[in-house]
Write a protein that holds these residues in place. Structure first.
Motif, PDB file in Angstrom:
ATOM      1  N   ASN A 369      -8.933  86.340  49.346  1.00 37.32           N
ATOM      2  CA  ASN A 369      -9.356  85.035  48.818  1.00 37.32           C
ATOM      3  C   ASN A 369     -10.052  84.197  49.884  1.00 37.32           C
ATOM      4  O   ASN A 369     -11.050  83.514  49.610  1.00 37.32           O
ATOM      5  N   LEU A 372     -13.570  85.598  50.369  1.00 38.94           N
ATOM      6  CA  LEU A 372     -14.450  85.381  49.217  1.00 38.94           C
ATOM      7  C   LEU A 372     -14.964  83.935  49.139  1.00 38.94           C
ATOM      8  O   LEU A 372     -16.004  83.676  48.523  1.00 38.94           O
ATOM      9  N   LYS A 373     -14.249  82.999  49.759  1.00 39.32           N
ATOM     10  CA  LYS A 373     -14.705  81.606  49.760  1.00 39.32           C
ATOM     11  C   LYS A 373     -16.035  81.450  50.503  1.00 39.32           C
ATOM     12  O   LYS A 373     -16.789  80.513  50.258  1.00 39.32           O
ATOM     13  N   GLU A 374     -16.297  82.374  51.463  1.00 37.70           N
ATOM     14  CA  GLU A 374     -17.518  82.293  52.257  1.00 37.70           C
ATOM     15  C   GLU A 374     -18.619  83.190  51.691  1.00 37.70           C
ATOM     16  O   GLU A 374     -19.664  83.352  52.311  1.00 37.70           O
ATOM     17  N   PRO A 376     -21.097  84.656  48.264  1.00 41.73           N
ATOM     18  CA  PRO A 376     -21.666  84.242  46.984  1.00 41.73           C
ATOM     19  C   PRO A 376     -20.714  84.558  45.827  1.00 41.73           C
ATOM     20  O   PRO A 376     -19.870  85.452  45.929  1.00 41.73           O
ATOM     21  N   ASP A 377     -20.888  83.865  44.730  1.00 42.79           N
ATOM     22  CA  ASP A 377     -19.986  84.011  43.593  1.00 42.79           C
ATOM     23  C   ASP A 377     -20.385  85.221  42.743  1.00 42.79           C
ATOM     24  O   ASP A 377     -20.739  85.101  41.561  1.00 42.79           O
ATOM     25  N   ARG A 378     -20.318  86.397  43.378  1.00 44.56           N
ATOM     26  CA  ARG A 378     -20.675  87.623  42.666  1.00 44.56           C
ATOM     27  C   ARG A 378     -19.517  88.625  42.632  1.00 44.56           C
ATOM     28  O   ARG A 378     -19.663  89.749  42.139  1.00 44.56           O
ATOM     29  N   PHE A 379     -18.373  88.248  43.182  1.00 44.51           N
ATOM     30  CA  PHE A 379     -17.238  89.159  43.284  1.00 44.51           C
ATOM     31  C   PHE A 379     -16.244  88.883  42.161  1.00 44.51           C
ATOM     32  O   PHE A 379     -15.900  87.729  41.875  1.00 44.51           O
ATOM     33  N   ILE A 380     -15.792  89.934  41.509  1.00 45.67           N
ATOM     34  CA  ILE A 380     -14.789  89.837  40.451  1.00 45.67           C
ATOM     35  C   ILE A 380     -13.541  90.588  40.938  1.00 45.67           C
ATOM     36  O   ILE A 380     -13.597  91.795  41.216  1.00 45.67           O
ATOM     37  N   SER A 420     -22.721  92.271  39.650  1.00 43.90           N
ATOM     38  CA  SER A 420     -21.386  91.841  40.099  1.00 43.90           C
ATOM     39  C   SER A 420     -20.746  92.946  40.938  1.00 43.90           C
ATOM     40  O   SER A 420     -21.035  94.131  40.768  1.00 43.90           O
TER      41      SER A 420
END
Length: 519
Positions: A369, A372-374, A376-380, A420
């Motif tokens: 987590n 993932l904050k650093e 792009p919003d492409r990870f599921i 994604s």
């Protein structure tokens, strides 16, 4: 084939078994020799008693001056020096003398006593006597078995009548094997002439308990000694063998390319040898490591330096502003690349020269987590319905974070635009392994490149056409090795992309002796 330990204790056991058997087998004859020596004294004592009874009542009437102390006759003395009448007279007197001996024996046999001899209690006399004349005819037998019999051919009587030492071992009753006895004889003399034989008989069943007691005690003492010797030998063996085995395993692991630490060794010569070997290994590895990295860095840094040199030379010319700006941007990019390469090399060198880590409980989900904050919003992220507590492993949170970051950035660099990226945490019940799986859709890794993706400075071009430093995956591989896990990168079966799996053991020991997790 027996190991060295097995051979050592087999030889030790065989040697000790032979020693015990030899000792026990010697107890019986030595004990019987001691009994025979006492019986010899008893026989001569009773023979002397008969000689005294033979002389005193009748005076000195037979040639040979029996009334005075006489020395033992020579072995060549013959009874034929006495007349037949004399021998018959002496035989009668000897028979009369045995009557007093019979009274003594009867009195002794009727005595009641209790003598504790070590662990054996003796309550009656167990000794017999018989007396023969000069022809070997039994005049008296305290056991009542042989009176009147001719024993002239028995060794005790036969040899004694000849002037030799007479003794034998045979049955008191020929038909009963349980009546074995020792026979020790002494001559009965009249002057210098042997006129009879007194034999002392000791049943073996009265001696056997003492022999068995001695054997039991000897066996007990031998077994206790054996236990002590085996314990001492075992301790010495462990004291010497275990450090040698640890050192041998350490060297074998080094030869196999495993990352291991020098095991704990005692402060002995073996321990000093192990520490000296470890110091030598560190020095050699440090020297080889520096040489290897200098050569590699020299090779890899030539390309950006050449580009920098070309850009600088072009800047010296009269260029239009757009061209000049492009060259300056190129210089910045190559400089950043060199800077990043040096930083990655330092990080990798730090990990490669590290054999142990400061372990603590690390949550893979929290690290994921945070990374993932650093991004792009492409990870599921896909998680099983079970709680997050079981995603905790033992390790270094800083190193694990960098490894996870490298994997995520690689997936982002090679994924198709706008696609994604699937991230999964896997683990089933009491499974010993925890897996972080990152799957991206995009170009697959060529077959020729799969064996080389973990090589230092090896990199495939990104979508932009540029390559990375080629140090990210080697760093990830080193981090996973430090944690006792592994990294696997594979093409998807349908050819639609690549999957990378970071697998951590649930309880990290840092050793490579575990079975690899199933892919």
């Amino acid at each position: 084939m027996l190991s060295f330990t097995g051979r050592f204790f087999f030889i030790l056991s065989g040697t000790f078994y032979y020693f015990i058997q030899s000792t026990l087998s010697e107890i019986r004859p030595r004990y019987l020799e001691s009994v025979e020596e006492s019986m010899n004294d008893t026989a001569h004592l009773l023979a002397a008693y008969l000689e005294s009874r033979l002389v005193l009542p009748y005076g000195n009437t037979i040639p040979g001056n029996p009334g005075t102390a006489s020395s033992a006759p020579s072995a060549n003395a013959k009874n034929s020096s006495l007349s037949g009448a004399d021998l018959r007279s002496i035989s009668r007197r000897l028979s009369d003398a045995t009557e007093s001996l019979a009274l003594v024996m009867k009195k002794a046999e009727s005595r009641q006593f209790e003598a504790r001899i070590y662990d054996i209690v003796k309550t009656k006399m167990n000794l017999y006597v018989y007396v023969t004349d000069h022809q070997g005819i039994v005049l008296y037998d305290s056991s009542g078995l042989r009176t009147g019999e001719d024993l002239s051919r028995m060794n005790d009587v036969y040899l004694t009548l000849r002037g030799d030492y007479g003794a034998r071992s045979s049955r008191m009753v020929e038909s009963d094997p349980q009546t074995g006895a020792l026979y020790v004889a002494a001559p009965v003399r009249y002057g210098q002439h042997i006129v009879g034989v007194l034999s002392v008989v000791k049943p073996k069943d009265s001696v056997t308990p003492f022999i068995q007691l001695a054997q039991r005690r000897s066996l007990t003492a031998a077994l206790l000694a054996a236990c002590a010797i085996f314990l001492f030998a075992g301790l010495i063996f462990l004291w010497v063998s275990l450090p040698v085995r640890k050192l041998s395993r350490y060297v074998s692991d080094l030869r196999a390319g495993k990352r291991v630490q020098l095991p704990s060794l005692p402060r002995t010569e073996i321990g000093e040898l192990g520490r000296a070997l470890d110091d030598l290994r560190l020095e050699l590895e440090g020297k080889n490591y520096v040489e290897k990295y200098v050569q590699t860095l020299n090779h890899e840094i030539k390309s950006p330096l050449t580009a920098l040199q070309g850009s600088v030379e072009l800047l010296e010319e009269d260029l239009d502003p757009a061209r000049r700006a492009h060259l300056v941007e190129n210089i910045k990019m190559e400089t950043a690349r060199i800077h990043k390469m040096i930083e990655r090399m330092l990080d990798l060198a730090t990990v490669e020269n590290q054999s142990i880590i400061d372990r603590q409980q690390v949550s893979l989900l929290e690290i994921l987590n945070a990374q993932l904050k650093e991004m792009p919003d492409r990870f599921i992220v896909h998680l099983p319905e079970s709680g997050t507590g079981r995603w905790t492993v033992s390790g270094d949170p800083f190193l694990i974070s960098i490894a996870v970051s490298n994997v995520l950035r690689n997936a982002l660099d090679f994924a198709d635009p706008e696609s994604s990226i699937q991230v999964r945490l896997k683990g089933h019940g009491d499974a010993q392994w925890r897996t972080l799986e990152v799957e991206n859709r995009g170009p697959v890794i060529p077959d020729y490149a799969l064996p080389r993706i973990y090589d230092r400075f090896y990199s495939l071009p990104r979508a932009t056409g540029r390559k990375s430093t080629g140090l990210g995956l080697p760093f990830v591989q080193e981090v996973m090795a430090l944690h006792g896990g592994e990294v696997r990168i594979e093409n998807l079966a349908d050819g639609s992309g690549v999957v990378c799996r970071l697998t951590f053991p649930l309880d990290v020991t840092g050793e490579d002796s575990r079975e690899s997790p199933a892919g």
